[in-house]
Write a protein that holds these residues in place. Sequence first.
Motif, PDB file in Angstrom:
ATOM      1  N   ARG A  38       0.870  -1.169   0.000  1.00  0.00           N
ATOM      2  CA  ARG A  38       0.000   0.000   0.000  1.00  0.00           C
ATOM      3  C   ARG A  38       0.911   1.225   0.000  1.00  0.00           C
ATOM      4  N   ASN A  39       0.587   2.224  -0.793  1.00  0.00           N
ATOM      5  CA  ASN A  39       1.429   3.414  -0.916  1.00  0.00           C
ATOM      6  C   ASN A  39       0.851   4.579  -0.123  1.00  0.00           C
ATOM      7  N   ILE A  40       1.608   5.026   0.866  1.00  0.00           N
ATOM      8  CA  ILE A  40       1.309   6.264   1.579  1.00  0.00           C
ATOM      9  C   ILE A  40       2.651   6.999   1.699  1.00  0.00           C
ATOM     10  N   PRO A  41       2.868   8.039   0.899  1.00  0.00           N
ATOM     11  CA  PRO A  41       4.140   8.764   0.971  1.00  0.00           C
ATOM     12  C   PRO A  41       4.437   9.244   2.389  1.00  0.00           C
ATOM     13  N   GLN A  46       1.424  11.046   8.496  1.00  0.00           N
ATOM     14  CA  GLN A  46       0.803  11.540   9.729  1.00  0.00           C
ATOM     15  C   GLN A  46      -0.695  11.775   9.528  1.00  0.00           C
ATOM     16  N   GLN A  47      -1.074  12.342   8.380  1.00  0.00           N
ATOM     17  CA  GLN A  47      -2.474  12.657   8.110  1.00  0.00           C
ATOM     18  C   GLN A  47      -3.268  11.436   7.653  1.00  0.00           C
ATOM     19  N   ARG A  48      -2.585  10.353   7.277  1.00  0.00           N
ATOM     20  CA  ARG A  48      -3.268   9.188   6.711  1.00  0.00           C
ATOM     21  C   ARG A  48      -3.096   7.923   7.560  1.00  0.00           C
ATOM     22  N   GLY A  74       9.718   5.521  12.692  1.00  0.00           N
ATOM     23  CA  GLY A  74       9.704   6.311  13.925  1.00  0.00           C
ATOM     24  C   GLY A  74       8.350   6.964  14.164  1.00  0.00           C
ATOM     25  N   LEU A  75       7.775   7.530  13.116  1.00  0.00           N
ATOM     26  CA  LEU A  75       6.467   8.159  13.225  1.00  0.00           C
ATOM     27  C   LEU A  75       5.401   7.148  13.616  1.00  0.00           C
ATOM     28  N   LEU A  76       5.427   5.988  12.991  1.00  0.00           N
ATOM     29  CA  LEU A  76       4.453   4.948  13.316  1.00  0.00           C
ATOM     30  C   LEU A  76       4.579   4.505  14.771  1.00  0.00           C
ATOM     31  N   ARG A  77       5.796   4.279  15.231  1.00  0.00           N
ATOM     32  CA  ARG A  77       6.001   3.845  16.624  1.00  0.00           C
ATOM     33  C   ARG A  77       5.487   4.901  17.601  1.00  0.00           C
TER      34      ARG A  77
END
Length: 93
Positions: A38-41, A46-48, A74-77
Amino acid sequence: MTPKELSEKARQLVAEGALLLDVRTPDEFRQGHPEPARNIPVQELQQRLAEVGPPGTKVVVYCASGGRSAMAAGLLRRSGYPDVFDLKSVSYW
């Protein structure tokens, strides 16, 4: 881990139900990607986050060379996804 070990671990996690997340640009994604990805740049991640799944969803993340995937991991964690595996490069798939 070696590229081979990264590949084996990522494939195992995806086979067990983890989301394979491509954080490259849509243009890069269109040029080729593993089928289940799945592609999420990374700039939009953060917004998705809802598209990733509920917090706790297992995620395997990659980009072109590892820089953006490290940022995304890092953002996901920090956002409540403790089970994030950074494959680094799509070439390791």
